[in-house]
Structure formats: C-alpha cells, structure tokens
Write a protein that holds these residues in place. Sequence first.
Motif, short mmCIF file in Angstrom:
data_model
loop_
_atom_site.label_atom_id
_atom_site.label_comp_id
_atom_site.label_asym_id
_atom_site.label_seq_id
_atom_site.Cartn_x
_atom_site.Cartn_y
_atom_site.Cartn_z
N GLU A 158 -2.84 -5.06 -7.68
CA GLU A 158 -3.39 -4.47 -6.34
C GLU A 158 -1.98 -3.70 -5.90
O GLU A 158 -1.79 -3.79 -4.89
CB GLU A 158 -3.79 -5.38 -5.29
N PRO A 159 -1.41 -2.82 -6.74
CA PRO A 159 -0.11 -2.23 -6.41
C PRO A 159 -0.06 -1.08 -5.11
O PRO A 159 0.85 -0.98 -4.42
CB PRO A 159 0.71 -1.55 -7.61
N LEU A 160 -1.38 -0.63 -4.73
CA LEU A 160 -1.77 0.39 -3.50
C LEU A 160 -2.14 -0.33 -2.29
O LEU A 160 -2.31 0.52 -1.42
CB LEU A 160 -2.38 1.67 -4.32
N ALA A 161 -2.41 -1.53 -2.35
CA ALA A 161 -3.37 -1.80 -1.48
C ALA A 161 -2.68 -1.72 -0.02
O ALA A 161 -3.25 -1.59 1.06
CB ALA A 161 -3.61 -3.35 -1.41
N ASN A 162 -1.29 -1.73 0.17
CA ASN A 162 -0.57 -1.79 1.45
C ASN A 162 -0.08 -0.27 1.85
O ASN A 162 0.56 -0.22 2.99
CB ASN A 162 0.41 -2.59 1.48
N LEU A 163 -0.58 0.61 1.05
CA LEU A 163 -0.14 1.88 1.13
C LEU A 163 -1.21 2.54 2.32
O LEU A 163 -2.43 2.29 2.10
CB LEU A 163 0.23 2.62 0.27
N ASP A 164 -0.89 3.72 2.94
CA ASP A 164 -1.95 4.48 3.45
C ASP A 164 -2.53 5.52 2.79
O ASP A 164 -2.12 5.51 1.46
CB ASP A 164 -1.32 5.22 4.90
N LEU A 169 -2.97 8.04 -2.66
CA LEU A 169 -3.33 9.28 -3.62
C LEU A 169 -2.00 9.86 -4.23
O LEU A 169 -2.21 9.77 -5.59
CB LEU A 169 -3.72 10.20 -2.72
N GLU A 170 -0.97 9.67 -3.44
CA GLU A 170 0.37 10.07 -4.39
C GLU A 170 0.97 9.19 -5.24
O GLU A 170 1.41 9.52 -6.44
CB GLU A 170 1.39 10.19 -3.26
N MET A 171 0.67 7.80 -4.92
CA MET A 171 1.15 6.92 -5.98
C MET A 171 0.17 6.73 -6.98
O MET A 171 0.58 6.15 -8.07
CB MET A 171 1.51 5.54 -5.29
N ARG A 172 -1.01 7.03 -6.78
CA ARG A 172 -1.93 6.67 -8.00
C ARG A 172 -1.54 7.86 -9.16
O ARG A 172 -1.13 7.46 -10.36
CB ARG A 172 -3.45 7.17 -7.62
N SER A 173 -1.30 9.20 -8.88
CA SER A 173 -0.73 9.94 -9.69
C SER A 173 0.53 9.60 -10.24
O SER A 173 0.94 10.03 -11.46
CB SER A 173 -1.06 11.30 -9.38
N VAL A 194 -12.10 3.87 -7.21
CA VAL A 194 -11.35 5.28 -7.15
C VAL A 194 -10.24 5.14 -8.00
O VAL A 194 -9.82 5.86 -8.78
CB VAL A 194 -11.16 5.79 -5.89
N GLU A 195 -9.38 3.89 -7.59
CA GLU A 195 -8.01 3.70 -8.13
C GLU A 195 -8.32 3.46 -9.86
O GLU A 195 -7.74 4.24 -10.70
CB GLU A 195 -7.48 2.49 -7.77
N ALA A 196 -9.16 2.52 -10.11
CA ALA A 196 -9.49 2.46 -11.46
C ALA A 196 -10.03 3.65 -12.27
O ALA A 196 -9.64 3.96 -13.57
CB ALA A 196 -10.73 1.12 -11.65
N MET A 197 -11.02 4.44 -11.73
CA MET A 197 -11.34 5.42 -12.16
C MET A 197 -10.49 6.71 -12.40
O MET A 197 -10.51 7.39 -13.44
CB MET A 197 -12.76 6.08 -11.60
N SER A 198 -9.56 6.93 -11.50
CA SER A 198 -8.65 7.86 -11.64
C SER A 198 -7.25 7.73 -12.38
O SER A 198 -6.67 8.54 -12.81
CB SER A 198 -8.11 8.26 -10.22
N MET A 199 -6.86 6.33 -12.58
CA MET A 199 -5.66 6.10 -13.24
C MET A 199 -5.94 5.56 -14.49
O MET A 199 -4.87 5.56 -15.17
CB MET A 199 -5.05 4.76 -12.31
N CYS A 200 -6.88 4.96 -14.92
CA CYS A 200 -7.05 4.30 -16.17
C CYS A 200 -7.94 4.81 -17.18
O CYS A 200 -8.62 5.77 -17.02
CB CYS A 200 -7.56 3.01 -15.94
N ASP A 201 -7.41 4.56 -18.53
CA ASP A 201 -8.02 5.23 -19.95
C ASP A 201 -9.57 4.41 -19.70
O ASP A 201 -10.58 5.01 -20.22
CB ASP A 201 -7.21 4.89 -20.91
N ARG A 202 -9.47 3.18 -19.47
CA ARG A 202 -10.73 2.40 -19.72
C ARG A 202 -10.67 1.22 -18.67
O ARG A 202 -9.78 1.03 -17.82
CB ARG A 202 -10.97 1.50 -21.07
#
Length: 334
Positions: A158-164, A169-173, A194-202
């Motif tokens: 859950e690395p992005l949970a504490n970000l606005d 969005l910035e850290m996902r990319s 959204v994190e899973a679908m935008s960041m991962c291969d599977r």
Amino acid sequence: MQLDLIDFTKRFDGVAVIEDMTLAVKTGEMLALLGPSGCGKSTTLFAICGIHRIDGGQLKFGGRDVAHLPSQERNVGVVFQNYALYPHMSVFENIAFPLKVQKVDPAETRRRVQEMAELVHIEALLERRPAQLSGGQQQRVALARALVRKPDVLLLDEPLANLDAKLRLEMRSEIRRIQQETGLTAILVTHDQVEAMSMCDRIALMNEGKIAQIDTPTEMYRNPQDKFVAGFLGNPPISFVDTADLPGFTPPAGGHEVGLRPEHVGPQFGTGLKGIVRFVETQGREDLFDIELPSGKLVRSIQSAGTGLMLGQEVDWGFDTTQALIFDMQGARV
C-alpha cells in the motif's frame, strides 16, 4: 528473478487464512495483489518477505526455496505504507542503512546511494531529515532505500495510501518507471483497483484467502470469471440486474443475472431500458447517472457532459448487448 508460491498455507491460531495457494510472478513483471480488506493480500506479502512464517508449501526465488530463510537473507526490498524512515538520520543515511548492515565499503555506499537518489529524483535532498520532506519525497526515500541493496524482489505494501490524489498519480507513474528501468520483479499490494490496473502487468485478485482470478488488467475487466471479479473492478462499478429487467433480451442457457458496465448503457445503444433518473453526478467532462428500472434495480450510465437530464426525468435507453456479462445463480460467468 521469478518468484513462485507453491501450495502456500498460512494459519493464525490454528485457523487457515490462506490454504494451498499457488502463484507465479514472472521475471521483471510487476504483479498486483488486489482485493478487499481481510482477503489475505498483506499476509501473502509478509510471508514472502519473511515477517510471517509459512505454515505449508514452498516459496521459491529463481527456483531456490527460501521459505526457511530469515528475512534478512532473502534479499527482498520492501516499501511499507508508513515509509518507516529513521527520523534521526539524514536522507543519505536512511538510504545507506541497508548497505551499512551489509558492511559495504563507504566509497561504494556513496556511489550506490547517489545512483539511487538520481533514479528517484531526490539527489538534492540527501542532507535533509525525514521531517523536512513532503509525503511524496519520503516515499521516494523509502523506495531508494529498498532499491539500494539491489534486491531480487521488490515488495510494495500500500505504498501510496498516505499521499494526496495528485501525489498518488505522480508516484504511480514514477514507481512504474523505476520498476521498468531496473527490470525488477515486483509485487504491489493494494485495495485500489486504479493503482493495480495502471501500474501492473497482471493482477491477482484475491477474495477470502484465495485467488479469484489472475490476468492482465484489460482482460480481467473485459472477461471476469465471476460476479465478484466483475463487481470489484470498474469505477463507477458495474450494475447487476435480473434478466427479467431487460425486455427483449434473451440470455444464454443458465443465464440468471446480467452485469452492465456504465459505459455500455445509454441512448446511443437504442431503447427498451425504461427508467427514472434517480441520481446525477457531474464529473466535468462526463456525467454519471443512476437510472431506476421498474423493478427497483439501479443501472449506472456515463454520458458526455451537457445532456440536460434532471432528477425524476423518465428515459428510454438501451445497452450494448455484445458487452453484457451473464452470470448463473451461483455467480459464475455463463
């Protein structure tokens, strides 16, 4: 490096929360463990990094079973939700800490810390303390610290949970860029589709300690294996209606319930789906509608902004029959 969980079992107080689960993460792949709270995704990640002891099965890194090894001997980089930075240390010292534990030469340590700092774009912050950093900067420090040891596997809890929203969005990319540049095998634990679908291969979508489906984001969205998968992926979520709510539509044998994505419902698909507008949400470029059918069931629709529809207005819309998802009484895809 390929990672394999084979017949993985984890028990707490004698109760199996995950039993005989098998999962393969390919070399250089970023895979999401996605699912609701309590589904077992964090338990799986903690077992991989050694925080939890495996009660059954094998954990293989590159074909070598490491289940019996302590966490410090598994060469895993971990980034936690709360970053876990040492407040009394500088950014440089935080990143260098794993190398200090490994007794790496100081000159080599400086070189590798500088390399990681440049990779995550914090080379100007090395003398600061964590309290002097923004949330996004702290996240980059935690990522650099996980990468500096040159891990075989990178684990992200859950690395992005504490970000606005903007920083997420910035850290996902950024995380995806770094993972691809380094070629690391990585696992992302998240409840955010959204994190899973935008960041991962599977994506491995988990439910109650089991993998409900594992697939590419696009394939899982288009071809869910069951009602749980269809309902979990998609924002706004899918609508489920009975076949009796769709006059003139003949489902395949065994079809009991129909799933309609919001983008597949609207006046552009003809008529026959009559109802009353019960909710309108303006989202800028698009408007979201809830249409109440005669049975009381709600169907969601996304339309370009400016339709002029008002609450209580009657509509006679259609749906894309080629994209309708059909499920039997047990929730399995027909």
